[in-house]
Design a protein around this motif. Structure first.
Motif, PDB file in Angstrom:
ATOM      1  N   MET A   1       0.826  -1.194   0.000  1.00  0.00           N
ATOM      2  CA  MET A   1       0.000   0.000   0.000  1.00  0.00           C
ATOM      3  C   MET A   1       0.873   1.262   0.000  1.00  0.00           C
ATOM      4  SD  MET A   1      -3.224   0.776   2.438  1.00  0.00           S
ATOM      5  CE  MET A   1      -2.319   0.907   3.938  1.00  0.00           C
ATOM      6  N   ALA A   2       1.897   1.232   0.829  1.00  0.00           N
ATOM      7  CA  ALA A   2       2.782   2.398   0.870  1.00  0.00           C
ATOM      8  C   ALA A   2       3.435   2.620  -0.486  1.00  0.00           C
ATOM      9  CB  ALA A   2       3.843   2.223   1.940  1.00  0.00           C
ATOM     10  N   GLU A   5       1.209   4.361  -2.882  1.00  0.00           N
ATOM     11  CA  GLU A   5       1.075   5.791  -2.664  1.00  0.00           C
ATOM     12  C   GLU A   5       2.362   6.527  -2.992  1.00  0.00           C
ATOM     13  OE1 GLU A   5      -1.224   7.135   0.646  1.00  0.00           O
ATOM     14  OE2 GLU A   5      -2.035   5.150   0.945  1.00  0.00           O
ATOM     15  N   LYS A   6       3.471   5.818  -2.910  1.00  0.00           N
ATOM     16  CA  LYS A   6       4.743   6.471  -3.236  1.00  0.00           C
ATOM     17  C   LYS A   6       4.879   6.719  -4.727  1.00  0.00           C
ATOM     18  CE  LYS A   6       7.330   4.986   0.755  1.00  0.00           C
ATOM     19  NZ  LYS A   6       8.146   3.933   1.330  1.00  0.00           N
ATOM     20  N   GLN A   8       2.968   8.387  -6.403  1.00  0.00           N
ATOM     21  CA  GLN A   8       2.422   9.691  -6.743  1.00  0.00           C
ATOM     22  C   GLN A   8       3.530  10.709  -6.963  1.00  0.00           C
ATOM     23  OE1 GLN A   8      -0.439   8.737  -7.248  1.00  0.00           O
ATOM     24  NE2 GLN A   8      -0.137   6.959  -5.956  1.00  0.00           N
ATOM     25  N   GLY A   9       3.255  11.620  -7.862  1.00  0.00           N
ATOM     26  CA  GLY A   9       4.262  12.608  -8.233  1.00  0.00           C
ATOM     27  C   GLY A   9       4.585  13.560  -7.111  1.00  0.00           C
ATOM     28  N   ALA A  14       7.192  20.527  -0.706  1.00  0.00           N
ATOM     29  CA  ALA A  14       7.816  19.311  -0.165  1.00  0.00           C
ATOM     30  C   ALA A  14       7.132  18.836   1.104  1.00  0.00           C
ATOM     31  CB  ALA A  14       9.294  19.571   0.104  1.00  0.00           C
ATOM     32  N   TRP A  15       6.298  19.683   1.688  1.00  0.00           N
ATOM     33  CA  TRP A  15       5.564  19.285   2.905  1.00  0.00           C
ATOM     34  C   TRP A  15       4.149  18.820   2.583  1.00  0.00           C
ATOM     35  CZ3 TRP A  15       7.400  18.530   7.697  1.00  0.00           C
ATOM     36  CH2 TRP A  15       8.639  19.099   8.028  1.00  0.00           C
ATOM     37  N   ASP A  16       3.792  18.805   1.317  1.00  0.00           N
ATOM     38  CA  ASP A  16       2.432  18.410   0.954  1.00  0.00           C
ATOM     39  C   ASP A  16       2.181  16.971   1.401  1.00  0.00           C
ATOM     40  OD1 ASP A  16      -0.048  18.077  -0.097  1.00  0.00           O
ATOM     41  OD2 ASP A  16       0.572  18.121  -2.202  1.00  0.00           O
ATOM     42  N   ALA A  17       1.182  16.802   2.248  1.00  0.00           N
ATOM     43  CA  ALA A  17       0.902  15.465   2.802  1.00  0.00           C
ATOM     44  C   ALA A  17      -0.310  14.826   2.143  1.00  0.00           C
ATOM     45  CB  ALA A  17       0.686  15.569   4.309  1.00  0.00           C
ATOM     46  N   GLN A  19      -2.479  12.522   0.067  1.00  0.00           N
ATOM     47  CA  GLN A  19      -2.259  11.141  -0.365  1.00  0.00           C
ATOM     48  C   GLN A  19      -2.958  10.937  -1.710  1.00  0.00           C
ATOM     49  OE1 GLN A  19      -0.324   9.048   1.928  1.00  0.00           O
ATOM     50  NE2 GLN A  19      -0.025  11.160   2.641  1.00  0.00           N
ATOM     51  N   LYS A  35      -8.493  -1.184  -0.932  1.00  0.00           N
ATOM     52  CA  LYS A  35      -7.029  -1.171  -0.871  1.00  0.00           C
ATOM     53  C   LYS A  35      -6.517  -0.285   0.280  1.00  0.00           C
ATOM     54  CE  LYS A  35      -4.564  -0.651  -4.725  1.00  0.00           C
ATOM     55  NZ  LYS A  35      -3.402  -1.532  -4.916  1.00  0.00           N
ATOM     56  N   TYR A  36      -7.103   0.873   0.413  1.00  0.00           N
ATOM     57  CA  TYR A  36      -6.578   1.819   1.407  1.00  0.00           C
ATOM     58  C   TYR A  36      -7.253   1.726   2.777  1.00  0.00           C
ATOM     59  CZ  TYR A  36      -3.978   3.870  -2.384  1.00  0.00           C
ATOM     60  OH  TYR A  36      -3.108   4.055  -3.435  1.00  0.00           O
ATOM     61  N   ILE A  68      -6.699  10.505  -1.706  1.00  0.00           N
ATOM     62  CA  ILE A  68      -7.163   9.455  -0.783  1.00  0.00           C
ATOM     63  C   ILE A  68      -7.141  10.060   0.633  1.00  0.00           C
ATOM     64  CG2 ILE A  68      -6.810   7.101   0.068  1.00  0.00           C
ATOM     65  CD1 ILE A  68      -7.343   7.253  -2.952  1.00  0.00           C
TER      66      ILE A  68
ATOM     67  N   LYS B 116      -0.083  19.906   8.122  1.00  0.00           N
ATOM     68  CA  LYS B 116      -0.566  19.153   6.962  1.00  0.00           C
ATOM     69  C   LYS B 116      -0.434  17.653   7.212  1.00  0.00           C
ATOM     70  CE  LYS B 116       0.875  22.713   3.664  1.00  0.00           C
ATOM     71  NZ  LYS B 116       1.841  23.039   2.607  1.00  0.00           N
ATOM     72  N   ARG B 124      -7.064  10.001   7.810  1.00  0.00           N
ATOM     73  CA  ARG B 124      -6.954   8.557   7.548  1.00  0.00           C
ATOM     74  C   ARG B 124      -7.388   7.741   8.775  1.00  0.00           C
ATOM     75  NH1 ARG B 124      -4.148   5.625   3.644  1.00  0.00           N
ATOM     76  NH2 ARG B 124      -4.584   7.475   2.400  1.00  0.00           N
ATOM     77  N   GLY B 191       0.769   3.114   6.099  1.00  0.00           N
ATOM     78  CA  GLY B 191       1.025   2.938   4.670  1.00  0.00           C
ATOM     79  C   GLY B 191       0.818   4.205   3.873  1.00  0.00           C
ATOM     80  N   GLN B 193       1.985   7.973   2.261  1.00  0.00           N
ATOM     81  CA  GLN B 193       3.179   8.598   1.681  1.00  0.00           C
ATOM     82  C   GLN B 193       3.660   9.713   2.603  1.00  0.00           C
ATOM     83  OE1 GLN B 193       2.509  10.742  -1.946  1.00  0.00           O
ATOM     84  NE2 GLN B 193       4.674  10.751  -2.481  1.00  0.00           N
ATOM     85  N   PRO B 195       5.630  13.064   3.290  1.00  0.00           N
ATOM     86  CA  PRO B 195       6.097  14.213   2.488  1.00  0.00           C
ATOM     87  C   PRO B 195       7.624  14.228   2.376  1.00  0.00           C
ATOM     88  CG  PRO B 195       4.490  14.929   4.118  1.00  0.00           C
ATOM     89  CD  PRO B 195       4.808  13.491   4.429  1.00  0.00           C
ATOM     90  N   ALA B 196       8.103  14.639   1.222  1.00  0.00           N
ATOM     91  CA  ALA B 196       9.558  14.623   0.973  1.00  0.00           C
ATOM     92  C   ALA B 196      10.338  15.381   2.039  1.00  0.00           C
ATOM     93  CB  ALA B 196       9.839  15.210  -0.401  1.00  0.00           C
ATOM     94  N   ALA B 197       9.786  16.498   2.488  1.00  0.00           N
ATOM     95  CA  ALA B 197      10.514  17.332   3.461  1.00  0.00           C
ATOM     96  C   ALA B 197      10.645  16.657   4.821  1.00  0.00           C
ATOM     97  CB  ALA B 197       9.813  18.672   3.628  1.00  0.00           C
TER      98      ALA B 197
END
Lengths: 69, 204
Positions: A1-2, A5-6, A8-9, A14-17, A19, A35-36, A68, B116, B124, B191, B193, B195-197
């Motif tokens: 599952m992870a 989700e990974k 995704q672009g 960079a802090w956008d959480a 999903q 699935k989720y 999601i 965020k 979730r 599970g 994602q 965040p990159a930061a």
């Protein structure tokens, strides 16, 4: 599952959480919900989160990028 | 011969007076230098102890050493020890400013990003709590652990904001980093994602 989700672009933030899930062939909102969330009946949560691009929960397209929650 | 003998005690007296004068001059110079060192240190001591505490000891030891030499009458040594302290204090002032800027930047980034992450986790968790089944790789124990982790992170985030509002940026950033680590753990468990930061730096 992870891993799903990974896929995704990366956004500019960079802090956008947020999903994301990119719709693949044969998928429905129920399948994505299972699935989720483990429960296909929660598909409306995904539909509600994507109302700006989805008009009907039964109509999703391959390649569509869904939030999601 | 007679006149030479007459001059010897006079020369000794002059030499003695010269030495006393020199000693007195060094004492005065050492006093001034120690005071200047202490004054400069007292201005920034609070900030140094707060932001770069590991660098405070060097200055405090130097002042202590200068005072000890002074008390023993070693005025030259006291002067030598005290003289460079104001310059060292200036360096620390610069270092404090750099540390403050670094902390402010960290706080700005995390205060924008962590809510965020927490919102995404809560969303979730709310849905998973309503779910009759759980997705693969997630069982009830893990879900409960994730809920606890979220609650702890949310509480810590409130504490971080309170610390920042109270002017304690260093504490706020430390707490925010803990929030980030916990949020990453919870997202990974669920599970989600990360965040990159907030993603942990690759090992090795």
């Amino acid at each position: 599952m992870a891993d799903e989700e990974k896929k995704q672009g990366a956004g500019a933030d960079a802090w956008d959480a947020t999903q994301w899930h990119v719709v693949e062939k044969g998928e429905t909102l129920s399948k994505i919900s299972k699935k989720y969330y483990g429960d296909p009946n929660l598909y409306m949560k995904i539909f509600e989160a994507n109302k700006e691009i989805l008009k009907n929960p039964d109509l999703i397209k391959i390649g569509q990028k869904l939030r999601i929650p | 011969m007679k006149s030479k003998k007459y001059w010897i005690p006079i020369l000794l007296v002059i030499f003695g007076l010269f030495m006393v004068a020199c000693g007195s001059g060094n004492k005065e110079a050492a006093t001034v230098a120690i005071k200047a060192a202490e004054d400069s240190w007292n201005v920034v001591k609070g900030d140094v102890l707060k932001y770069i505490p590991d660098q405070a000891k060097g200055v405090e030891d130097a002042i202590k050493g200068a005072k000890e030499n002074f008390d023993k009458g070693n005025f030259d040594a006291a002067l030598s020890a005290a003289k460079p302290i104001p310059d060292k204090v200036k360096e620390l002032t610069t270092a404090v400013a750099a540390k403050k800027a670094e902390l402010a930047k960290s706080w700005e980034e995390m205060s924008g990003g962590l809510p965020k992450m927490l919102d995404a986790i809560k969303s979730r968790l709310d849905i998973l709590s309503a779910s009759k089944k759980l997705p693969e790789n997630l069982d009830k124990a893990k879900l409960d652990g994730a809920k606890d982790g979220y609650e702890a992170a949310a509480k810590m985030w409130d504490d971080a904001k309170a610390a920042f509002s109270g002017g304690n940026v260093a504490d706020a950033v430390t707490k925010a980093k803990t929030v980030k680590e916990r949020a990453v753990e919870v997202m990974t468990t669920l599970g989600m994602q990360v965040p990159a930061a907030a993603a942990p730096a690759p090992k090795g």
